[in-house]
Write an enzyme that holds these catalytic residues in place. Structure first.
Site, short mmCIF file in Angstrom:
data_model
loop_
_atom_site.label_atom_id
_atom_site.label_comp_id
_atom_site.label_asym_id
_atom_site.label_seq_id
_atom_site.Cartn_x
_atom_site.Cartn_y
_atom_site.Cartn_z
N GLY A 248 19.05 4.13 -19.60
CA GLY A 248 17.58 4.15 -19.59
C GLY A 248 17.03 2.96 -18.82
O GLY A 248 17.61 2.53 -17.82
N GLY A 249 15.91 2.41 -19.30
CA GLY A 249 15.25 1.29 -18.61
C GLY A 249 16.18 0.09 -18.46
O GLY A 249 16.15 -0.61 -17.44
N ILE B 11 32.30 -7.65 9.89
CA ILE B 11 33.65 -8.05 9.51
C ILE B 11 33.67 -8.66 8.11
O ILE B 11 33.10 -9.73 7.86
CB ILE B 11 34.24 -9.03 10.56
CG1 ILE B 11 34.19 -8.40 11.95
CG2 ILE B 11 35.67 -9.43 10.17
CD1 ILE B 11 34.79 -7.00 12.06
N GLU C 27 32.18 -2.77 16.13
CA GLU C 27 31.34 -3.59 17.00
C GLU C 27 29.89 -3.13 16.84
O GLU C 27 29.65 -2.03 16.30
CB GLU C 27 31.79 -3.44 18.46
CG GLU C 27 33.21 -3.95 18.67
CD GLU C 27 33.66 -3.91 20.13
OE1 GLU C 27 32.89 -3.40 20.98
OE2 GLU C 27 34.77 -4.40 20.39
N GLU D 124 35.27 1.82 6.35
CA GLU D 124 36.57 2.40 6.77
C GLU D 124 36.46 3.88 7.10
O GLU D 124 37.30 4.69 6.72
CB GLU D 124 37.65 2.09 5.72
CG GLU D 124 37.89 0.59 5.68
CD GLU D 124 39.16 0.16 4.99
OE1 GLU D 124 40.13 0.93 4.95
OE2 GLU D 124 39.19 -0.99 4.53
N ALA E 293 29.83 0.17 18.52
CA ALA E 293 30.99 1.04 18.32
C ALA E 293 31.37 1.04 16.84
O ALA E 293 32.10 0.17 16.37
CB ALA E 293 32.17 0.56 19.17
N THR F 221 32.91 6.48 7.63
CA THR F 221 31.92 7.04 6.69
C THR F 221 32.47 8.36 6.13
O THR F 221 33.44 8.92 6.66
CB THR F 221 30.59 7.34 7.40
OG1 THR F 221 30.84 8.38 8.37
CG2 THR F 221 30.02 6.11 8.10
N LEU G 112 37.66 -4.22 13.85
CA LEU G 112 37.60 -3.03 14.69
C LEU G 112 36.16 -2.76 15.13
O LEU G 112 35.88 -2.64 16.33
CB LEU G 112 38.17 -1.83 13.91
CG LEU G 112 38.14 -0.48 14.62
CD1 LEU G 112 39.00 -0.49 15.89
CD2 LEU G 112 38.64 0.64 13.69
C1 LIG Z 1 29.84 -4.12 3.89
C2 LIG Z 1 30.59 -3.62 5.09
C3 LIG Z 1 31.84 -4.13 5.37
C4 LIG Z 1 32.54 -3.69 6.50
N1 LIG Z 1 33.75 -4.26 6.80
C5 LIG Z 1 34.34 -3.97 7.98
C6 LIG Z 1 35.52 -4.67 8.40
O1 LIG Z 1 36.05 -5.52 7.67
N2 LIG Z 1 36.05 -4.40 9.62
C7 LIG Z 1 35.50 -3.47 10.45
O2 LIG Z 1 36.04 -3.27 11.54
N3 LIG Z 1 34.37 -2.79 10.08
C8 LIG Z 1 33.79 -3.01 8.88
N4 LIG Z 1 32.64 -2.34 8.50
C9 LIG Z 1 32.04 -1.38 9.43
C10 LIG Z 1 32.13 0.06 8.95
O3 LIG Z 1 33.44 0.53 9.07
C11 LIG Z 1 31.11 0.85 9.78
O4 LIG Z 1 29.83 0.50 9.29
C12 LIG Z 1 31.33 2.34 9.71
O5 LIG Z 1 32.52 2.70 10.36
C13 LIG Z 1 30.16 3.12 10.34
O6 LIG Z 1 29.81 2.61 11.59
P1 LIG Z 1 28.27 2.28 11.90
O7 LIG Z 1 27.77 1.42 10.80
O8 LIG Z 1 28.17 1.77 13.28
O9 LIG Z 1 27.50 3.67 11.76
P2 LIG Z 1 27.38 4.81 12.90
O10 LIG Z 1 28.69 5.13 13.48
O11 LIG Z 1 26.27 4.44 13.82
O12 LIG Z 1 26.92 6.04 11.99
C14 LIG Z 1 25.55 6.24 11.57
C15 LIG Z 1 25.51 7.58 10.80
O13 LIG Z 1 25.92 8.65 11.68
C16 LIG Z 1 27.01 9.36 11.11
N5 LIG Z 1 27.86 9.84 12.19
C17 LIG Z 1 28.34 9.15 13.28
N6 LIG Z 1 29.09 9.94 14.05
C18 LIG Z 1 29.11 11.17 13.46
C19 LIG Z 1 29.72 12.43 13.78
N7 LIG Z 1 30.48 12.59 14.86
N8 LIG Z 1 29.50 13.47 12.93
C20 LIG Z 1 28.74 13.33 11.81
N9 LIG Z 1 28.14 12.16 11.47
C21 LIG Z 1 28.32 11.10 12.28
C22 LIG Z 1 27.71 8.37 10.21
O14 LIG Z 1 28.47 9.01 9.21
C23 LIG Z 1 26.51 7.61 9.63
O15 LIG Z 1 25.95 8.36 8.57
C24 LIG Z 1 31.96 -2.72 7.35
C25 LIG Z 1 30.69 -2.19 7.04
C26 LIG Z 1 30.00 -2.63 5.93
C27 LIG Z 1 28.64 -2.06 5.64
#
Ligand SMILES: Cc1cc2nc3c(=O)[nH]c(=O)nc-3n(C[C@H](O)[C@H](O)[C@H](O)COP(=O)(O)OP(=O)(O)OC[C@H]3O[C@@H](n4cnc5c(N)ncnc54)[C@H](O)[C@@H]3O)c2cc1C
Length: 390
Positions: free
Chosen positions: A346-347, A165, A135, A370, A138, A372, A133
């Site tokens: 601790g340490g 991903i 990007e 999935e 996105a 934040t 999902l």
């Molecule tokens: C190890 C790992 C595995 C992953 N696996 C998958 C996967 O298998 N498939 C997949 O599709 N994705 C995957 N992801 C992606 C993950 O779902 C995204 O990282 C997550 O949805 C956040 O998107 P972003 O990293 O672009 O952060 P951003 O959307 O850029 O967010 C940055 C910060 O802004 C905050 N924020 C953004 N919009 C708002 C709002 N409207 N109000 C308040 N706060 C906001 C967020 O909470 C965050 O703190 C994975 C990520 C990681 C790190």
């Protein structure tokens, strides 16, 4: 690293079959997963053979109907299995959760023919899935995704880049959300793309803080051709399919978080009972006893919350708000409990000789994936107060 084996969690499982299943999972976790976890994570090795074993043992199909090779288990049971696997090694628990998420679209929205053709191999044929999902531009705003699928006759051509991903580059199939119409949520469609599709190019895996054994990579789609028979659901239905998968997936993340928290609590209990300062075991000091009591309360509260949401799902009731609450609470609890576990050691807690520093690094990612935890609060607030007015 201690060779301490924690006592089993006292679980209330609904059937004899579920109790046998849990015993099998614990045995497998203690024999095949936990002993190698620290070393494999440090080396960044993905345990592909282990996922084949899990598939052969029926553990990659638990919540799906048995008609196409699923395990026919309620979410209440499946999530507790995930918790056990994640307690042994998060890369494995989360990997099973992501695989289950990747099967959700086809199992829930595929035609009978599609399910008969693809599901048996996905659920129990040794295959591993991934869910695409996010990007590069996105993330939280997933409905703004730009990977494009263009139709010509009976073939779709996919162009674009997916990011973050889990299992990127090692998966056998990818559930991919791509834009087939105009801007926004209604222009998105779901596809099932084989891992060896021509034009599908995984980038080098990200170098992460934790869960180093779980590959996370960008995927480039350079003219990947997919027959219409691999389109899942209607054109434009993709985003609602993706969100429905995430409601269930978030329960998986919540269960994994409680697994990591339970493992940290178990380590802290074992360590504080053995470590002596001021002439007695440090577990005698009330300051630490209160920390342990708070940690155990967080773990139990989190487990109760994800199980309550799971039981709603099992009963066919709406559970989206409760899944968001469970994901939010359990992952925040895991962060707190693992951080406190480092403090209690601790340490030594700050060294790689004990697993608690790894648990702390692992817990962090669960607050991000999935959706934040800020996004979970948005979901919960919408259920409470309706959509924002702007
Ligand atoms: C190890 C790992 C595995 C992953 N696996 C998958 C996967 O298998 N498939 C997949 O599709 N994705 C995957 N992801 C992606 C993950 O779902 C995204 O990282 C997550 O949805 C956040 O998107 P972003 O990293 O672009 O952060 P951003 O959307 O850029 O967010 C940055 C910060 O802004 C905050 N924020 C953004 N919009 C708002 C709002 N409207 N109000 C308040 N706060 C906001 C967020 O909470 C965050 O703190 C994975 C990520 C990681 C790190």
């Amino acid at each position: 690293m201690t060779d301490y084996v924690p006592p089993p969690v006292d679980r209330r499982l609904p059937t004899e079959e579920a109790r046998d299943l849990m015993a099998l999972v614990r045995e497998l976790a203690e024999r095949e997963i936990r002993p190698a976890a620290a070393e494999e994570e440090e080396a960044g090795r993905f345990p592909r053979a282990l996922f084949t074993l899990l598939s052969e043992s029926g553990l990659l199909s638990l919540p799906y109907a048995d008609e196409f090779g699923g395990g026919g288990q309620p979410y209440e049971v499946y999530l507790q299995v995930l918790e056990e696997l994640a307690a042994a090694r998060l890369t494995v628990g989360l990997g099973v959760s992501v695989h289950t998420l990747a099967c959700h679209a086809l199992a829930g929205y595929g035609t009978k023919e599609q399910r008969a053709e693809y599901l048996p191999a996905m659920l129990g044929g040794g295959l591993l899935g991934a869910y695409c999902l996010s990007e590069p531009a996105a993330g939280s705003d997933a409905a703004s995704l730009t990977t494009r699928a263009t139709r010509s006759g009976d073939t779709w051509t996919l162009e674009g880049t997916k990011a973050w991903i889990t299992h990127g580059g090692v998966a056998d199939f990818y559930t991919v959300l791509a834009r087939t119409g105009g801007n926004g949520a209604h222009g998105i469609t779901a596809f099932l793309v084989p891992g060896d599709a021509e034009g599908l190019r995984p980038a080098k895996p990200e170098r992460k803080m934790g869960m180093k054994g779980s590959p996370t990579a960008q995927l480039h789609f350079d003219g990947v051709r997919v027959p219409d028979s691999r389109r899942i659901g209607d054109e434009g239905q993709g985003f609602s399919i993706a969100l429905s998968a995430l409601d269930s997936g978030r329960l998986g993340i919540a269960a994994c978080a409680i697994g990591v928290a339970q493992a940290a609590l178990d380590e802290a209990l074992a360590y504080t009972a053995g470590r002596r300062q001021f002439g007695r075991p440090i577990v005698d000091f009330q300051g630490l006893r209160f920390m342990l009591a708070d940690m155990a309360t967080q773990v139990e509260a989190g487990r109760s919350l994800y199980l309550a949401a799971a039981r709603l799902r099992d009963a066919g009731a709406p559970f989206s708000k409760e899944a968001a609450m469970a994901k939010l609470f359990c992952t925040d609890a895991a962060m707190r409990v693992t951080t406190d576990a480092v403090q209690l050691l601790g340490g030594y807690g700050y060294t790689v000789d004990f697993p608690v520093e790894r648990f702390m690094r692992e817990a962090k990612v669960l607050q991000i994936v999935e959706g934040t935890n800020q996004i979970q609060r948005m979901v919960i607030a919408r259920h409470l107060a309706g959509p924002e007015s702007h």
